[in-house]
Design a protein around this motif. Structure first.
Motif, short mmCIF file in Angstrom:
data_model
loop_
_atom_site.label_atom_id
_atom_site.label_comp_id
_atom_site.label_asym_id
_atom_site.label_seq_id
_atom_site.Cartn_x
_atom_site.Cartn_y
_atom_site.Cartn_z
N VAL A 38 40.07 60.52 20.56
CA VAL A 38 39.87 59.34 20.08
C VAL A 38 39.68 59.40 21.68
CG1 VAL A 38 40.34 56.85 20.20
CG2 VAL A 38 40.56 57.78 18.47
N ARG A 39 39.03 58.48 22.58
CA ARG A 39 39.62 58.07 24.30
C ARG A 39 39.74 56.74 24.22
NH1 ARG A 39 35.48 62.19 26.28
NH2 ARG A 39 34.62 62.89 24.49
N ILE A 40 40.74 56.66 25.54
CA ILE A 40 41.50 55.80 25.35
C ILE A 40 41.28 55.16 27.00
CG2 ILE A 40 44.13 54.41 25.76
CD1 ILE A 40 44.35 56.70 23.94
N LEU A 48 41.58 49.80 25.79
CA LEU A 48 40.15 49.87 25.06
C LEU A 48 40.76 51.65 24.08
CD1 LEU A 48 36.90 49.53 23.81
CD2 LEU A 48 36.25 49.93 26.56
N ARG A 49 40.12 51.45 23.15
CA ARG A 49 40.28 52.98 21.97
C ARG A 49 38.78 53.08 21.10
NH1 ARG A 49 44.21 55.13 20.34
NH2 ARG A 49 46.55 54.92 21.15
N GLY A 107 34.91 50.97 18.02
CA GLY A 107 36.39 50.42 19.67
C GLY A 107 37.01 49.19 19.23
N ALA A 108 37.93 49.18 19.88
CA ALA A 108 38.79 48.23 19.54
C ALA A 108 39.64 47.67 20.70
CB ALA A 108 40.28 48.58 18.69
N PHE A 109 39.05 46.33 21.53
CA PHE A 109 40.30 45.85 22.32
C PHE A 109 41.52 45.71 21.96
CE2 PHE A 109 36.14 45.23 24.85
CZ PHE A 109 36.64 45.76 25.26
N LEU A 128 36.61 47.18 31.67
CA LEU A 128 36.13 48.87 30.92
C LEU A 128 35.01 48.87 30.14
CD1 LEU A 128 39.68 47.63 28.79
CD2 LEU A 128 38.90 50.19 30.35
N LEU A 129 33.73 47.97 29.45
CA LEU A 129 32.50 48.09 29.21
C LEU A 129 31.93 49.09 29.99
CD1 LEU A 129 31.92 44.81 27.37
CD2 LEU A 129 32.08 47.58 26.82
N ALA A 130 31.76 49.23 31.36
CA ALA A 130 31.37 49.77 32.54
C ALA A 130 31.85 50.80 32.40
CB ALA A 130 31.32 48.94 34.35
N GLN A 131 32.78 51.54 32.49
CA GLN A 131 33.11 52.88 32.36
C GLN A 131 32.92 53.82 31.09
OE1 GLN A 131 37.74 52.82 32.17
NE2 GLN A 131 37.75 51.60 34.37
#
Length: 144
Positions: A38-40, A48-49, A107-109, A128-131
């Motif tokens: 999983v990316r964090i 954000l995972r 995903g999960a915030f 975070l969404l832009a990243q």
């Protein structure tokens, strides 16, 4: 905007809520977000995972997590409402690019604290969404 008999506001454009079909549900789905692949991403108030798969049938599902240790239930519920609303307003940032590359996003915030304002939450969600959006082409070329 008009008010109906129950004193609730309604608009002619329809319902603006985040549909249940776009919210991540199920124990297995959340467990996958806490595994190794999983990316964090982190910001001031949020984490954000997320996890991408090649299955295009599910689209983009997002969960909202606030740990019990952060406060009383009404404060945690308020934070989840703020997270959902900020994501609902900016979900297009992910849904359009994911549709183009035919990938599924889960995903999960996760809230780090419950004292943030809506403006702070909204800034963190958009950042975070832009990243994630900026990382999508590199992620798709790595796994292909």
């Amino acid at each position: 905007m008009t008010k109906d008999r129950s004193n609730h506001s309604s608009t002619s454009d329809g319902d603006f809520s985040l549909p249940r079909a776009k919210i991540l549900r199920g124990r297995k789905n959340f467990q996958r977000l806490f595994e190794r692949d999983v990316r964090i991403l982190r910001s001031n108030h949020l984490q954000l995972r997320y996890h991408l798969t090649d299955d295009p049938s599910f689209g983009c599902l997002m969960g909202f997590i606030v740990k019990k240790s952060l406060g009383d239930a009404h404060k945690r519920n308020r934070m989840k409402r703020l997270l959902r609303e900020a994501y609902r307003l900016h979900q297009y940032m992910l849904s359009d690019p994911l549709h183009q590359i035919q990938r599924t996003f889960h995903g999960a915030f996760m809230a780090k604290n419950i004292h943030a304002t809506f403006d702070e939450i909204e800034q963190d969600v958009t950042a975070l969404l832009a990243q994630v959006r900026d990382q999508l082409p590199t992620i798709s070329s790595d796994n292909s």
